[in-house]
Structure formats: structure tokens, C-alpha cells
Design a protein around this motif. Sequence first.
Motif, PDB file in Angstrom:
ATOM      1  N   ARG A 120     -12.289  10.808 -20.696  1.00 13.29           N
ATOM      2  CA  ARG A 120     -13.213  11.881 -20.307  1.00 13.29           C
ATOM      3  C   ARG A 120     -13.030  13.115 -21.205  1.00 13.29           C
ATOM      4  O   ARG A 120     -13.998  13.757 -21.613  1.00 13.29           O
ATOM      5  CB  ARG A 120     -12.953  12.268 -18.844  1.00 13.29           C
ATOM      6  CG  ARG A 120     -14.119  12.877 -18.110  1.00 13.29           C
ATOM      7  CD  ARG A 120     -13.802  13.049 -16.622  1.00 13.29           C
ATOM      8  NE  ARG A 120     -13.642  11.781 -15.917  1.00 13.29           N
ATOM      9  CZ  ARG A 120     -14.651  11.014 -15.514  1.00 13.29           C
ATOM     10  NH1 ARG A 120     -15.901  11.399 -15.735  1.00 13.29           N
ATOM     11  NH2 ARG A 120     -14.434   9.878 -14.895  1.00 13.29           N
ATOM     12  N   GLU A 121     -11.769  13.411 -21.512  1.00 11.38           N
ATOM     13  CA  GLU A 121     -11.483  14.578 -22.347  1.00 11.38           C
ATOM     14  C   GLU A 121     -11.884  14.338 -23.805  1.00 11.38           C
ATOM     15  O   GLU A 121     -12.366  15.241 -24.490  1.00 11.38           O
ATOM     16  CB  GLU A 121      -9.985  14.914 -22.254  1.00 11.38           C
ATOM     17  CG  GLU A 121      -9.561  16.185 -22.952  1.00 11.38           C
ATOM     18  CD  GLU A 121      -8.052  16.443 -22.802  1.00 11.38           C
ATOM     19  OE1 GLU A 121      -7.700  17.489 -22.249  1.00 11.38           O
ATOM     20  OE2 GLU A 121      -7.230  15.598 -23.231  1.00 11.38           O
ATOM     21  N   MET A 122     -11.703  13.101 -24.274  1.00 11.91           N
ATOM     22  CA  MET A 122     -11.974  12.815 -25.690  1.00 11.91           C
ATOM     23  C   MET A 122     -13.454  12.610 -25.990  1.00 11.91           C
ATOM     24  O   MET A 122     -13.910  12.893 -27.106  1.00 11.91           O
ATOM     25  CB  MET A 122     -11.224  11.547 -26.123  1.00 11.91           C
ATOM     26  CG  MET A 122      -9.739  11.713 -26.282  1.00 11.91           C
ATOM     27  SD  MET A 122      -8.987  10.204 -26.953  1.00 11.91           S
ATOM     28  CE  MET A 122      -9.278   9.029 -25.648  1.00 11.91           C
ATOM     29  N   ALA A 123     -14.183  12.088 -24.992  1.00 10.33           N
ATOM     30  CA  ALA A 123     -15.551  11.624 -25.240  1.00 10.33           C
ATOM     31  C   ALA A 123     -16.424  12.613 -26.031  1.00 10.33           C
ATOM     32  O   ALA A 123     -17.099  12.208 -26.979  1.00 10.33           O
ATOM     33  CB  ALA A 123     -16.211  11.233 -23.923  1.00 10.33           C
TER      34      ALA A 123
ATOM     35  N   THR B 249     -15.695  16.145 -31.490  1.00  8.54           N
ATOM     36  CA  THR B 249     -16.186  15.784 -32.819  1.00  8.54           C
ATOM     37  C   THR B 249     -15.004  15.524 -33.755  1.00  8.54           C
ATOM     38  O   THR B 249     -13.853  15.839 -33.421  1.00  8.54           O
ATOM     39  CB  THR B 249     -17.002  16.937 -33.420  1.00  8.54           C
ATOM     40  OG1 THR B 249     -16.116  18.060 -33.608  1.00  8.54           O
ATOM     41  CG2 THR B 249     -18.153  17.340 -32.505  1.00  8.54           C
ATOM     42  N   TYR B 250     -15.319  15.000 -34.915  1.00  8.43           N
ATOM     43  CA  TYR B 250     -14.278  14.833 -35.935  1.00  8.43           C
ATOM     44  C   TYR B 250     -13.598  16.166 -36.203  1.00  8.43           C
ATOM     45  O   TYR B 250     -12.374  16.268 -36.277  1.00  8.43           O
ATOM     46  CB  TYR B 250     -14.876  14.268 -37.234  1.00  8.43           C
ATOM     47  CG  TYR B 250     -13.901  14.374 -38.382  1.00  8.43           C
ATOM     48  CD1 TYR B 250     -12.849  13.466 -38.499  1.00  8.43           C
ATOM     49  CD2 TYR B 250     -13.994  15.420 -39.297  1.00  8.43           C
ATOM     50  CE1 TYR B 250     -11.917  13.592 -39.514  1.00  8.43           C
ATOM     51  CE2 TYR B 250     -13.060  15.554 -40.312  1.00  8.43           C
ATOM     52  CZ  TYR B 250     -12.025  14.641 -40.420  1.00  8.43           C
ATOM     53  OH  TYR B 250     -11.103  14.779 -41.416  1.00  8.43           O
ATOM     54  N   GLN B 251     -14.434  17.205 -36.346  1.00  7.01           N
ATOM     55  CA  GLN B 251     -13.907  18.542 -36.642  1.00  7.01           C
ATOM     56  C   GLN B 251     -12.927  19.010 -35.561  1.00  7.01           C
ATOM     57  O   GLN B 251     -11.852  19.535 -35.859  1.00  7.01           O
ATOM     58  CB  GLN B 251     -15.083  19.524 -36.757  1.00  7.01           C
ATOM     59  CG  GLN B 251     -14.693  20.973 -36.975  1.00  7.01           C
ATOM     60  CD  GLN B 251     -13.994  21.183 -38.310  1.00  7.01           C
ATOM     61  OE1 GLN B 251     -14.203  20.431 -39.254  1.00  7.01           O
ATOM     62  NE2 GLN B 251     -13.153  22.213 -38.373  1.00  7.01           N
ATOM     63  N   ASP B 252     -13.297  18.770 -34.287  1.00  6.86           N
ATOM     64  CA  ASP B 252     -12.409  19.150 -33.171  1.00  6.86           C
ATOM     65  C   ASP B 252     -11.073  18.415 -33.288  1.00  6.86           C
ATOM     66  O   ASP B 252      -9.997  19.003 -33.157  1.00  6.86           O
ATOM     67  CB  ASP B 252     -13.018  18.747 -31.816  1.00  6.86           C
ATOM     68  CG  ASP B 252     -14.328  19.446 -31.516  1.00  6.86           C
ATOM     69  OD1 ASP B 252     -14.539  20.575 -32.014  1.00  6.86           O
ATOM     70  OD2 ASP B 252     -15.153  18.852 -30.773  1.00  6.86           O
ATOM     71  N   MET B 253     -11.147  17.108 -33.498  1.00  6.58           N
ATOM     72  CA  MET B 253      -9.949  16.277 -33.540  1.00  6.58           C
ATOM     73  C   MET B 253      -9.040  16.699 -34.683  1.00  6.58           C
ATOM     74  O   MET B 253      -7.830  16.828 -34.520  1.00  6.58           O
ATOM     75  CB  MET B 253     -10.341  14.804 -33.740  1.00  6.58           C
ATOM     76  CG  MET B 253     -10.927  14.149 -32.520  1.00  6.58           C
ATOM     77  SD  MET B 253      -9.823  14.367 -31.115  1.00  6.58           S
ATOM     78  CE  MET B 253     -10.096  12.932 -30.164  1.00  6.58           C
TER      79      MET B 253
ATOM     80  N   ASP C 255      -5.479  18.641 -34.605  1.00  5.22           N
ATOM     81  CA  ASP C 255      -4.526  17.590 -34.950  1.00  5.22           C
ATOM     82  C   ASP C 255      -4.180  16.806 -33.683  1.00  5.22           C
ATOM     83  O   ASP C 255      -3.015  16.667 -33.292  1.00  5.22           O
ATOM     84  CB  ASP C 255      -3.272  18.158 -35.620  1.00  5.22           C
ATOM     85  CG  ASP C 255      -2.534  17.092 -36.447  1.00  5.22           C
ATOM     86  OD1 ASP C 255      -3.014  15.938 -36.491  1.00  5.22           O
ATOM     87  OD2 ASP C 255      -1.491  17.416 -37.031  1.00  5.22           O
ATOM     88  N   TRP C 256      -5.250  16.335 -33.028  1.00  2.00           N
ATOM     89  CA  TRP C 256      -5.183  15.693 -31.707  1.00  2.00           C
ATOM     90  C   TRP C 256      -4.066  14.658 -31.648  1.00  2.00           C
ATOM     91  O   TRP C 256      -3.961  13.820 -32.555  1.00  2.00           O
ATOM     92  CB  TRP C 256      -6.536  15.033 -31.424  1.00  2.00           C
ATOM     93  CG  TRP C 256      -6.792  14.772 -29.981  1.00  2.00           C
ATOM     94  CD1 TRP C 256      -6.651  13.590 -29.328  1.00  2.00           C
ATOM     95  CD2 TRP C 256      -7.255  15.720 -29.017  1.00  2.00           C
ATOM     96  NE1 TRP C 256      -6.989  13.746 -28.006  1.00  2.00           N
ATOM     97  CE2 TRP C 256      -7.365  15.038 -27.788  1.00  2.00           C
ATOM     98  CE3 TRP C 256      -7.577  17.086 -29.070  1.00  2.00           C
ATOM     99  CZ2 TRP C 256      -7.790  15.667 -26.619  1.00  2.00           C
ATOM    100  CZ3 TRP C 256      -7.996  17.711 -27.917  1.00  2.00           C
ATOM    101  CH2 TRP C 256      -8.101  17.001 -26.708  1.00  2.00           C
TER     102      TRP C 256
END
Length: 258
Positions: free
Chosen positions: A69-72, A75-79, A83-84
Motif C-alpha cells: 500500500r505504501e509503495m504502490a 515513482t522512480y524519483q521518490d524511490m 534510497d528506499w
Amino acid sequence: ETGYEHIILERRGRVGLITLNRPKALNALNDALMHEVVDAATGLDRDPEIGAIVLTGSERAFAAGADIREMAPQTYQDMYAADWFAGWNALTRLRTPLIAAVAGHALGGGCELAMMCDFILAADTAVFGQPEIRLGVIPGIGGSQRLTRAIGKAKAMEMVLTGRTMDAAEAERCGLVARVVPATRLLDEALATAATIAGMSAPVAMLAKEAVNAAFETTLAEGVHVERRLFHSTFALADQKEGMAAFLEKRAPRFENR
Ligand code: CO8
């Protein structure tokens, strides 16, 4: 101890016990939970009264993965910017031995978290898998690396490519877990194993852990060299004198434990 929302932290003598506690989401690993686990574990690691740590979940799930739910929506930029998942690496820097006690689902990030621990004790109900590919992603907390080192390329590749799970018996057969015990005995076995470790010389247990971990990071020749130097260094400790004297005097050793 208070202050945590997603985990329970307890001390049982010289053993620290961290219980993942998001029952409604089968202990899905969200960012807040990660920070709490890392905070609790690094606190225990710094505490000279603690000689081993057990990380466990519930009967139903050790952890059913990273929080979908949190990852869905990310975006790439967010991740990339966050540095997820990099925060989990802190667990691999602990010097105190860390045991995963796994019952029920250990999927995706849950399997990866268990594999970050020094070894896994599994209940006969444990189920391991890296099902990320079914969600259109791949393992992101070390699964493709640690599973491959633990069980070899053939099985790791099949699991990562198909998302199929393995039960506790298969996990034991292929070396992913140290031991399988009946689910009702899991926590007692894990705490007893941790207490055994916590009763050893604390610096020697840390050196032993460091030596085994060197096997994963170095060549054989370099690893054997590191081991020998660490072995030599145990002779700087009073615990070496005590351990060997106790053997020769046919009595139990009294390690300083600090
Ligand atoms: N994330 C969020 N919520 C979850 C998760 C999860 N991983 N797993 C379970 N939940 C929630 C469910 O949504 C459900 O919530 P609700 O009651 O609000 O609907 C609740 O937990 C109970 O789950 P189920 O009803 O599904 O329970 P079942 O017993 O029917 O099924 C399963 C249990 C088989 C474990 C099922 O929940 C499942 O398949 N979960 C997902 C497993 C999975 O795919 N895990 C991998 C996640 S991805 C990952 O871990 C790493 C991603 C790496 C990405 C790298 C990015 C950098």
C-alpha cells in the motif's frame, strides 16, 4: 518498553526480543516500522547487558513483505531520492548476534529481513518466498543476493522468477534455515538459543560472527587470513584464559560477558 507503534521491545535477561506488531497488515514492513526496528536493534546492540537479539513476528506472519500500500503510488524519483529500503542495512552492521524466529509468511521483504539476521529458526508453519515479480518489481532488500548465497542459483533463480514459495522442510533441506521446530515451541527455542549465545563471552561471540560473515564478503584465502587474525585476538581477552582454565579444571566457565 514504550514509544514504539509497530514493534514490541522486551528484555529477557541478556536477550533482547523485538516482535513485529502490525497484525492487521501481516507485519508488512512500512517505513515507520523499519525505523523502529533499526532503532530498537541498534539500541540493544549498544547495551552491554544484551548478548543476543531475537527478531520475530506473529504466528501467522513473520512479515508478508514490504508494505505494498505504501509503495504502490511511488515513482522512480521518490524511490531513488529516499534510497528506499537502504535503512535496513543498519541491521547488517550490528555486532550482537541476531536470530530470526520465523512462523507463517516470510515473503518478499519479510524473507529478506529474516535473511539479514545471522540465522533463521523456523516454525513448521513457516513459508518463504520472493514473490515480488508477481507485483511487477524485483527483490529490493537483498533477496536476490542473500537467497542466492544461501540456497544456490538454481532454487533462488526459480523462486525469484516464478514467485513460488517454499515450506519450512524445503527451507531446512536447502540450508535457508538453521533448524525447524514445532510452531508452539518457536519462541522458547529462539530465546533459549539466544540465551546460550548470550552466555558466551560477548566479544568472542562478536568475533565469531565477524569471522563467519567474512565468508560472504571475501575470497577463501582472505577469509581464512581474517579468521586467523581474529582467532589470535581472542588471546588478548580474559575470557580466553577463563574458558581454557575452566576446561582444564573440569568446571563451567564464568565469562565476563561485556
Ligand atoms: N503490504 C501491505 N499489506 C499487506 C501485505 C503487504 N506486503 N501483505 C498482506 N497485507 C495486508 C492485506 O492487504 C490485508 O489487509 P486488509 O485486511 O486491509 O485487506 C491483510 O494484510 C491480511 O492479508 P490477506 O487478507 O491477504 O491474508 P491472507 O491470509 O488471505 O493471505 C498472503 C496472506 C498470502 C501473505 C497475502 O497477504 C499476500 O500475498 N501478501 C503479499 C505478499 C507479497 O507479495 N509480498 C511481497 C511484497 S513486495 C516486497 O516485499 C519487496 C518489494 C521490493 C521492491 C523493491 C523496491 C525498491
